[in-house]
Design an enzyme around this catalytic site. Structure first.
Site, PDB file in Angstrom:
ATOM      1  N   GLU A  78      60.292   9.855 -15.458  1.00  0.00           N
ATOM      2  CA  GLU A  78      61.712   9.920 -15.739  1.00  0.00           C
ATOM      3  C   GLU A  78      62.118   8.525 -16.632  1.00  0.00           C
ATOM      4  OE1 GLU A  78      63.442  12.171 -15.257  1.00  0.00           O
ATOM      5  OE2 GLU A  78      61.873  13.932 -14.309  1.00  0.00           O
ATOM      6  N   CYS A 141      66.002  12.974  -5.080  1.00  0.00           N
ATOM      7  CA  CYS A 141      65.007  12.285  -6.084  1.00  0.00           C
ATOM      8  C   CYS A 141      65.746  11.472  -7.586  1.00  0.00           C
ATOM      9  CB  CYS A 141      64.048  13.175  -7.245  1.00  0.00           C
ATOM     10  SG  CYS A 141      62.615  14.544  -6.222  1.00  0.00           S
ATOM     11  N   HIS A 165      57.831  13.340 -11.709  1.00  0.00           N
ATOM     12  CA  HIS A 165      58.564  14.242 -10.787  1.00  0.00           C
ATOM     13  C   HIS A 165      57.074  15.038 -11.479  1.00  0.00           C
ATOM     14  CE1 HIS A 165      63.206  14.709 -11.058  1.00  0.00           C
ATOM     15  NE2 HIS A 165      62.617  15.064  -8.919  1.00  0.00           N
TER      16      HIS A 165
END
EC number: 3.4.19.3
Length: 215
Positions: A78, A141, A165
């Site tokens: 991310e 998250c 992820h």
């Protein structure tokens, strides 16, 4: 070098979460770095409290949070965390914020310090699908990615942190037709490759590579 790697417990009706299952199976050392493994609850705020205690105890150089992204085909480092809690479902303690800031005094968003392009390349070089993601969602998250960045901003400036992820496990998609999944061993292999890239790029910054998105 020491890397704190966290994985969430099961949530949303699933009996297993590939995040903590994969984290538990990581080697104790990767590319010379000590790997500290930590299970965290899928709970707003409490997850951050658990991580903060581990940071204070272990004093890691890096923090990598791992979470499940059901529906994604590959592992996705991310790029950014945003200052919003907006739960599609309640967390594991029944709390469901609907568009609330994580921290009133926090930045609108924080970018990761991790070499996400190098991570994605390393995972693909290991024979697994990977790409950089530009949204970690608005659930726990994104929450924990943002919280660790906030801690870095306010208390632990020497830490570098980020999030990755991972897909569902095959057993999670038995009753989810046409939903992608990945074997646990492959997820562990991919995370190991990503962590190795983090160590290899220490002090060098990220690689230059095409990982942008049009939308």
């Amino acid at each position: 070098m020491k890397i704190l790697v966290t994985g969430f417990d099961p949530f949303g009706g699933d009996k297993i979460n590939p995040a903590i299952e994969a984290v538990k199976r990581l080697p104790a050392e990767i590319n010379g770095a000590e790997i500290i493994k930590l299970e965290i609850p899928t709970v707003f705020n409490k997850s951050a409290e658990v991580v903060k205690k581990a940071i204070e105890k272990e004093k890691p150089d890096y923090v990598l949070n791992v979470g499940q992204a059901g529906g994604r085909f590959g592992l996705t480092p991310e790029r950014v965390a945003i200052n919003i809690n907006d739960g599609r479902i309640p967390d594991n303690e029944g709390y469901q914020p609907l568009g609330e800031p994580i921290h009133e005094d926090g930045e609108t968003a924080y970018f990761t310090q991790l070499p996400i392009k190098a991570e994605a390349k390393a995972i693909r070089d290991a024979g697994l699908p990977a790409s950089v993601s530009n949204t970690a969602g608005t659930y726990v998250c994104n929450h924990i990615m943002y919280q660790v960045q906030y801690m870095r901003d306010k208390e632990f400036p020497n830490i570098k942190a980020g999030f990755i992820h991972i897909p569902f496990l095959p057993e999670q998609v038995v009753n989810r037709p046409n939903t992608p999944s990945m074997a646990l061993g492959d997820i562990v292999k991919g995370l190991t490759a990503a962590l190795s890239a983090i160590v290899e790029r220490d002090g060098k910054g990220d690689i230059k590579a095409v990982e942008g998105a049009n939308h």
